[in-house]
Enzyme design. Structure first.
Site, PDB file in Angstrom:
ATOM      1  N   GLN A 236      30.616  24.137  50.229  1.00 47.75           N
ATOM      2  CA  GLN A 236      29.717  24.800  51.179  1.00 47.75           C
ATOM      3  C   GLN A 236      28.943  25.931  50.503  1.00 47.75           C
ATOM      4  O   GLN A 236      28.004  26.459  51.087  1.00 47.75           O
ATOM      5  CB  GLN A 236      30.507  25.331  52.378  1.00 47.75           C
ATOM      6  CG  GLN A 236      31.013  24.221  53.287  1.00 47.75           C
ATOM      7  CD  GLN A 236      31.737  24.712  54.529  1.00 47.75           C
ATOM      8  OE1 GLN A 236      32.863  24.320  54.766  1.00 47.75           O
ATOM      9  NE2 GLN A 236      31.107  25.548  55.338  1.00 47.75           N
ATOM     10  N   ARG A 383      34.344  26.667  62.241  1.00 45.25           N
ATOM     11  CA  ARG A 383      33.159  26.710  63.100  1.00 45.25           C
ATOM     12  C   ARG A 383      32.997  28.047  63.822  1.00 45.25           C
ATOM     13  O   ARG A 383      32.766  28.116  65.034  1.00 45.25           O
ATOM     14  CB  ARG A 383      33.178  25.572  64.107  1.00 45.25           C
ATOM     15  CG  ARG A 383      31.757  25.248  64.548  1.00 45.25           C
ATOM     16  CD  ARG A 383      31.616  23.943  65.238  1.00 45.25           C
ATOM     17  NE  ARG A 383      30.222  23.714  65.478  1.00 45.25           N
ATOM     18  CZ  ARG A 383      29.658  22.523  65.540  1.00 45.25           C
ATOM     19  NH1 ARG A 383      30.368  21.453  65.369  1.00 45.25           N
ATOM     20  NH2 ARG A 383      28.381  22.399  65.778  1.00 45.25           N
TER      21      ARG A 383
END
Ligand code: CDP
Length: 805
Positions: A236, A383
């Site tokens: 990421q 998230r």
């Protein structure tokens, strides 16, 4: 102008810019099986790695015998900590300032920990060889409870024994990591001591896991002839991985290329550095050929970064009328065997200090104690932006508990305490400056949309019918109002391993008027290739269809801190707009030259520069792009390129109002979600269709966490939820229809007013689902029950309240 010239509306529509529900450009390759994920990378002569993992949660490693494994045809190497020690790679730094074993060094601290790395010609041979590595263990006492850990004589981290200072200050016990304090302790206690009403509650936000569809993996290829290391992986933050790889390996950073190809979901799971990445690099350096490591589902669930595991105790005070006067929060944070939390350096508990939520609370205090246990390391923002989910769950449960204490409707309690529109920018008691908000408008819109008063009436009638024995179903109304904090930086506050949290965009306009923009972020399904082109289209007047967005290759993309915590739009989105404005500024000079007027006498109009007051005199961006390359313009360099490194002045604060209506069968514990209404305010909306998709996804993950998903351990540290048979991953069967809505309150400091959105629905969704379950039982004396609210636990709640008599 002739009649064929498109009018302004058409020209604007052709751009497919900001506000357009443009279809996702990346989907044609995903839906046709043409995506390129890590496991799709196949290089000549490539070897495959697999881990020997510990079956024990805490044990001394007495010996490792590799002989039988090495004798298996196809096996090339078996690496242990002893092999990595001479390279000083048997341990690695974590993002949280701790260090973590790459391969077991003397002992293991959690079930599934990496003990040895087998390298073989084939993935299946490697797996067979894993079975042949003989490891002798001596079992040690296992601690899975952080409160027990702080009392225990057992020293989990023997490598830290005697160290009273950690990366985040003093350690109070050999299993204690840090205490992080924020706010005014004595002031808060004083207010709580003298308050009309104080509600106290303890809650456990259970351990769970981001569980992306694609597990973690990497392919390392060391080209010894040119001294170049290429590393493909599920990263990421590819640039940060390159920097870390350089620091760890000693290979100069320009000789390392890190590529994040397509990524099948991240949700925080792919931010940190895992032993598999390090071992694939070492194995490629040792063998001289590419080495691939891709974990399976069980390995992903058992050993890669977990989320949450926060034991939170709160005290909230209010006047009799319901005005909140103070908030106290203590967290015992279970970090597992190593502190590998993925937070900005100065925030060991992330942004947990947004736990005052959307409310005007004059004084507050937060203390977080990090603790080692025999569980997997991690602590990632599943998230959400760095523990914001925990913070919002905490405050939204405390509001419900306070409402019970006050005998008040919790919707009204929220309304009384919201930060008012005119108070923004608002500095919260725990330090954050909220940029903008209009909470009352959003709340009123949400309550009206669901006919809140009507729902409460229906609920009361249902309770009476239940008491009369006419129904066995109760009705819960879950309410949540949340404020997120997304877009880390600014650099002065936020860094990861010393790298300031800015982000970047580099644009090249080609002579024929199309463009490529490269960013420091990386999409994992969020649709960046679609939406960032839209930002640019509006900024530079070139159709989004003529702009390629590229991310994830450190050889070509400008340095950036990556995608997590909904930071892409607030930071890289801002960089994109700013770089676009630099292009536009140069384009203005070119246009003025071509139109033979002064720079100030032309103005930008959708896709062109026009002479002020003479709209028939213009140069389109296409013409300007061509001129940038084929004309010698006095005082200007040829070409049309720009780069922006954007250091955000503040984070952005999206917010939302959610309502969940749930029917619960008291005898089976099965909840039926009748209605879910989600109003989100993410400031200026770039692509409404993508926002809608983000909200659906985030709510579904919220449903999972609230209603069943957990990483559970037994008393001796066995992971009880290591497969998707046990770990709840919702399917279309469990997911309700979501109703989405919005208000628009732009961020005043963001160049296009946009705030992040990807994580809001998860942050707001979890407490909303949980509040609905709890609310159904409120008329029968329920105050708080811990998540996950699976059928069994809901049944138990009904039983505890005597509803099965
Ligand atoms: O960092 P991450 O991409 O996960 O999250 P984000 O910045 O919230 O963006 C998620 C997706 O929603 C991206 O494609 C954004 O461009 C889009 N988005 C949008 O269309 N409008 C906003 N105001 C915020 C995000």
């Amino acid at each position: 102008m002739n009649d064929m010239t498109p009018d302004r509306e058409e020209r604007s529509a052709n751009l497919k810019g900001m506000g357009c529900s443009r279809k996702r450009v990346e989907d044609s390759r995903f839906t046709q099986g043409k995506g390129n994920y890590v496991d799709d990378i196949k290089l000549p002569g490539m070897l495959h790695g697999d881990f020997v993992r510990s079956p024990y949660a805490h044990a001394r490693v007495v010996s490792i015998n590799k002989e039988a494994a090495l004798a298996l045809p196809g096996v090339v190497a078996v690496l242990t900590a002893d092999d990595l020690r001479p390279l000083n790679l048997h341990w690695m730094p974590t993002l949280a300032g701790d260090k973590q074993m790459v391969l077991a060094d003397g002992k293991v601290l959690f079930q599934g920990q990496e003990v040895a790395f087998v390298v073989a010609s084939d993935r299946y041979v490697a797996a067979d060889a894993v079975e042949l590595v003989e490891v002798e263990y001596e079992e040690l006492p296992v601690i899975t409870d952080p409160f027990e850990s702080l009392k225990s004589d057992v020293v989990l981290r023997e490598d830290l024994e005697g160290q009273t200072e950690g990366a985040h200050g003093p350690r109070k016990h050999h299993n204690h990591i840090f205490t992080w304090e924020q706010g005014d302790e004595s002031g808060t206690n004083q207010v709580l001591d003298n308050a009309d009403v104080v509600a106290t509650e303890s809650m456990y936000y259970h351990r769970t896991h981001p569980c992306p569809l694609e597990t973690c993996g990497s392919v390392a290829s060391m080209d010894k002839v040119n001294g170049k290391l290429t590393l493909w992986g599920t990263f990421q933050a590819p640039h940060v991985v390159r920097t870390v790889a350089s620091l760890l390996s000693g290979i100069e950073e320009h000789n390392i290329r890190v590529v994040s190809p397509d990524i099948g979901g991240g949700f925080g799971n792919k931010v940190g550095v895992y032993p598999g990445y390090v071992c694939s690099i070492v194995a490629s350096i040792v063998t001289g050929v590419p080495v691939k490591w891709v974990e399976d589902r069980m390995e992903n669930l058992m050993s890669t970064a977990f989320a949450r595991d926060y034991h939170m105790t709160g005290k909230i005070s209010a006047t009799k009328e319901g005005k909140i006067t103070g908030l106290h929060c203590h967290v015992t944070a279970d970090h597992g065997g190593f502190d590998a939390c993925a937070d900005p350096t100065k925030f060991p508990a992330g942004f947990m200090n947004i736990c005052t939520g959307s409310y005007d609370i004059p004084v507050a205090y937060l203390a977080v104690d990090g603790v080692y246990t025999n569980k997997a390391p991690g602590g990632v923002s599943y998230r959400c932006s760095f523990r914001v989910t925990e913070a919002v769950y905490f405050i939204e449960r405390m509001i419900e508990v306070l409402a019970i204490e006050l005998g008040m409707d919790s919707a009204e309690l929220r309304r009384i305490n919201f930060i008012k529109k005119e108070q923004f920018p608002y500095t919260a008691a725990l330090g954050w400056e909220y940029d903008s908000g209009d909470y009352h408008t959003a709340w009123d819109k949400a309550l009206k949309a669901v006919d809140y008063d009507g729902l409460r009436k229906e609920q009361a009638e249902r309770v009476e019918a239940f008491k009369r024995g006419e129904t066995r179903t109760l009705m819960g109304i879950g309410l949540t109002f949340f404020t997120e904090i997304v877009g880390a930086g600014p650099v002065k506050n936020c860094d990861i391993l010393g790298m300031g949290m800015f982000d970047s965009c580099e644009i090249r306009i080609h002579p024929t008027g199309s463009a490529i923009a490269r960013l420091g972020t990386i999409s994992q399904g969020q649709g960046h290739a679609t939406t960032f082109a839209q930002i640019l289209a509006s900024e530079i007047g070139i159709s989004a269809d003529s702009i390629t967005i590229e991310e994830g290759d450190t050889d070509t993309a400008p340095y950036g801190l990556g995608t997590y915590g909904s930071r892409s739009t607030p930071v890289a989105g801002a960089a994109t707009a700013m770089a676009g404005r630099k292009i536009r500024a140069k384009a203005q000079m070119i246009a003025a030259y071509l139109l033979e007027v002064h720079d100030d006498d032309v103005e930008f109009d959708i896709d062109r520069f026009v002479v002020k007051g003479a709209p028939e005199k213009f140069k389109t961006m296409k013409e300007i792009a061509y001129a940038a390359y084929n004309q010698a313009i006095p005082g200007l360099e040829p070409g049309l390129e720009a780069v922006s490194y954007y250091d955000p002045p503040n984070m952005t604060y999206p917010f939302g109002a959610y309502v969940c209506v749930m029917d619960i069968d008291v005898d089976t514990g099965v909840p039926e979600i009748r209605r879910f209404y989600a109003l989100d305010d993410c400031g200026t909306r770039i692509n409404p269709m993508i926002i809608e998709g983000q909200i659906h996804g985030g709510l579904t993950e919220a449903l999972a966490v609230a209603l069943g998903q957990e990483i559970a351990y037994d008393d001796i540290g066995n992971v009880k939820t290591g497969t998707l048979m046990d770990f709840f991953l919702p399917t279309a069967w469990e997911v309700p229809n979501y109703e989405t809505d919005f208000t628009v309150t732009p961020s005043p400091h963001h160049p296009i007013g946009a705030k992040g959105v990807g994580e809001s629905p998860h942050v707001g969704g979890v407490p909303c689902f949980s509040n609905a379950v709890q609310d159904a039982f409120r008329p029968f004396g329920n105050r708080h029950t811990n998540m996950p609210h699976d059928h069994w636990r809901i049944w138990q709640t009904a039983n505890r309240l005597g509803l099965h008599d």
